[in-house]
Design a protein around this motif. Structure first.
Motif, short mmCIF file in Angstrom:
data_model
loop_
_atom_site.label_atom_id
_atom_site.label_comp_id
_atom_site.label_asym_id
_atom_site.label_seq_id
_atom_site.Cartn_x
_atom_site.Cartn_y
_atom_site.Cartn_z
N PHE A 115 0.76 -1.22 -0.10
CA PHE A 115 -0.02 0.02 0.03
C PHE A 115 0.84 1.39 0.16
O PHE A 115 0.47 2.44 -0.57
N SER A 116 2.15 1.17 0.61
CA SER A 116 2.93 2.24 0.61
C SER A 116 3.45 2.72 -1.02
O SER A 116 3.80 4.02 -1.05
N ILE A 117 3.37 1.94 -1.71
CA ILE A 117 3.83 2.07 -3.14
C ILE A 117 3.11 3.38 -3.41
O ILE A 117 3.74 4.17 -4.60
N LYS A 118 1.76 3.43 -3.14
CA LYS A 118 1.11 4.71 -3.70
C LYS A 118 1.72 5.97 -3.57
O LYS A 118 1.36 7.00 -4.08
N ASP A 119 2.68 6.10 -2.60
CA ASP A 119 3.43 7.32 -2.30
C ASP A 119 4.85 7.46 -2.99
O ASP A 119 5.58 8.44 -2.72
N GLU A 120 5.14 6.58 -3.61
CA GLU A 120 6.35 6.49 -4.19
C GLU A 120 6.38 7.63 -5.49
O GLU A 120 5.23 7.62 -5.93
N THR A 121 7.74 8.12 -5.86
CA THR A 121 7.66 9.06 -6.93
C THR A 121 7.81 8.40 -8.46
O THR A 121 8.63 8.06 -8.83
N LEU A 122 6.39 7.83 -8.87
CA LEU A 122 6.44 6.90 -9.98
C LEU A 122 5.20 7.51 -10.89
O LEU A 122 4.25 8.18 -10.39
N LEU A 123 5.27 7.25 -12.01
CA LEU A 123 4.07 7.47 -13.00
C LEU A 123 2.97 6.70 -12.53
O LEU A 123 3.14 5.66 -11.75
N THR A 124 1.68 7.03 -12.64
CA THR A 124 0.60 6.26 -12.54
C THR A 124 0.56 4.87 -12.78
O THR A 124 0.45 3.92 -12.12
N LYS A 125 0.87 4.49 -14.05
CA LYS A 125 1.04 3.12 -14.59
C LYS A 125 2.00 2.49 -13.98
O LYS A 125 1.78 1.32 -13.59
N GLU A 126 3.05 3.18 -13.78
CA GLU A 126 4.49 2.28 -12.99
C GLU A 126 3.68 1.99 -11.53
O GLU A 126 4.04 0.85 -11.05
N LYS A 127 3.07 3.02 -10.75
CA LYS A 127 2.82 2.62 -9.54
C LYS A 127 1.76 1.31 -9.47
O LYS A 127 2.06 0.32 -8.67
N LEU A 128 0.88 1.27 -10.36
CA LEU A 128 -0.16 0.25 -10.30
C LEU A 128 0.46 -0.87 -10.94
O LEU A 128 0.05 -1.86 -10.34
N GLU A 129 1.29 -0.98 -11.80
CA GLU A 129 2.12 -2.15 -12.16
C GLU A 129 2.86 -2.57 -10.83
O GLU A 129 2.78 -4.00 -10.74
N LYS A 130 3.45 -1.69 -10.26
CA LYS A 130 4.18 -2.31 -9.15
C LYS A 130 3.14 -2.90 -8.24
O LYS A 130 3.53 -3.92 -7.30
#
Lengths: 183, 183, 183, 183
Positions: free
Chosen positions: D70-85
DNA sequence: AATGAATGAGAATTCATTCAT
DNA sequence: AATGAATGAATTCTCATTCAT
């Protein structure tokens, strides 16, 4: 609570007594526990289940005979002395054994349905016979020794049943005396 | 419904078989009913309760021996012929009796707890002994006849236990042969 | 006494309710009996054991779906009408089914340890999917129909879990509505 | 004696595994102890009682998701990258999670009877949804983001149940792929 | 921390028995 | 006579938990 109240051997002895006087199937885990001053469930700390108690009971008695009676055949005594000692110890055991011979009792009560029990029982009687044969062979040819041993064991087992019904000690002792006249 | 499916005797015979092979306590009313193609409750139309089945089973076998074996003592035959006939019939019975002698089995399993059973069992063995004594007295003094009879019955009972464990017919038959050498 | 109090089906229904609301392992035979106004032992007149109740419960629900929902695929209706009817009946079932989908619940609770249960459960979901596929194939190529069916069943199952936690009806119904937008 | 054999976390992990594969009620303290090479009583040095193990198990998993997914949502990534991760990590977790999602399992098995459990479970699913909503809101209006998040979680939960029954990995992964087509 | 022995409650199941139909 | 449904007590066994060592 949680203080040691009994040993495995103590439970076994109480169970053996109950099995001999009430029959195996007719003895409940609660009966055994009562006799030991425990509650039902506590028995399972020492034994996996009732069948295991039965099996260990058979082995326990079997080992008693091995150590205390069948071993006499190897003592350095005269043939007659050995046989006398064996007969004496055997008589003593069964005279004081309320309810007869557990091995024979379970042979008729449940051995048809429990192969593990049957194996121990068969083995017990075989060892008993071999013990007597070994002693009797000092005076008799093998096949005669075997016949004498077999007949003694059979008649003693029958006599134990009768002793249980009639409580006539003399008649029980007659079987051993009979054997002793043969050497 | 209400079709006659079984007779009392049929139930008794099935029950006897179960008692001998599984033990009395270990045989449930459901087991007996199953064997008869009935349901549990139906057994109660024929017998008051399980104890009554046990008691009638003992009496049934006891009466069989009275009628078919113990009565031979009164036939007009030579001593040896009588004894041969008795031994033959007895051997036949036990060779074909899966599970041994119910009277002896119940003597060890429940007679301690059921006086009615115990009475029938004691009576059975007494009658058996008296039968043999009467025949043997034609050749032996009373006390010797008694000893021979007692030893035969005991050793046969023990041999039946062994037969059940080993299925060795020859050894079972040896007991009777042994008795016959005495007349 | 001995008056007919329940039918097998009644016991099954009460048991199903308990299994769904308390879990299978957590529901005792005494719980079921209580619910039926019987005593523990009486349940065994109708079912061999608890596992049998579980198995018959699964089969009972499975058959309900076969008869009342999956059969809709063979009715003479338009594709959309069929799907609407299926969705409506399915929603109705789960909205009123306190505790969710027993098949799914037991899939997670005990199917790893009970092959018979697992078989019924797998079969239930397979039949469900096949039903939907058959209808959807009227409008979609097979593989797309399969994907839609699979996704609907999965999301409905997940939604049932959520419904159980939140009691939010609207969200449960959304899953079906979603499927209907596809035809 | 008194050698340190296990840590609390080790017991928790073994317990979680058992709860997932056998169900919670169906897993005994003895089962857990066995798995840890301890005896029953020793577990109580680490946990007050079974309920505490269950509760800590739920929290443990919940925290794992918080920290690792759930913490991934706060990482500095593109939307798609976050969701992929997020999808990748989630898929990884459940592919290797023998027995599915414990939170969902206990939701159906015992949450009706244990408010503390229910609270943790509801919270877990709420946090999960909020995590996805936050990411999806970068591309969708709030209510659409909520629908997508809800449908993904539901269908993944359903798919986990199916995966447990069929072991078909591809079908499990399809749910995540589906979500990713949306951004 | 860990163990071994115990507990008491409750689980599943079986049993002998009853009785309306 | 036989059945089917039920009972209540008992049986085997399991469970979570406690505690002295």
């Amino acid at each position: 609570m949680a203080i040691k109240k009994t040993s495995k051997e103590e439970i076994l002895n109480k169970a053996i007594n109950l099995f001999k006087t009430q029959g195996f199937s007719n003895t409940s885990m609660a009966n055994i526990a009562d006799e030991c001053g425990l509650i039902k469930g506590s028995i399972y700390h020492h034994f996996k289940n009732k069948d295991e108690i039965g099996l260990e009971a058979l082995k326990y008695i079997s080992e008693y005979f091995d150590k205390n009676i069948f071993s006499i055949k190897d003592e350095t005594l005269l043939t007659k002395e050995k046989l006398e000692k064996i007969v004496k110890k055997t008589d003593e055991y069964f005279l004081n054994s309320n309810g007869g011979c557990l091995l024979a009792n379970l042979a008729t009560e449940v051995s048809n349905q429990n192969e593990a029990y049957k194996t121990v029982i068969i083995d017990y009687f075989k060892t008993w016979e071999e013990c007597l044969v070994e002693v009797l062979e000092e005076k008799y040819p093998k096949n005669e020794a075997q016949d004498l041993a077999y007949e003694y064991i059979c008649s003693l087992q029958g006599a134990i049943i009768m002793f249980n019904l009639t409580n006539n000690k003399k008649r029980l002792l007659k079987i051993g005396k009979n054997l002793l006249t043969k050497v």
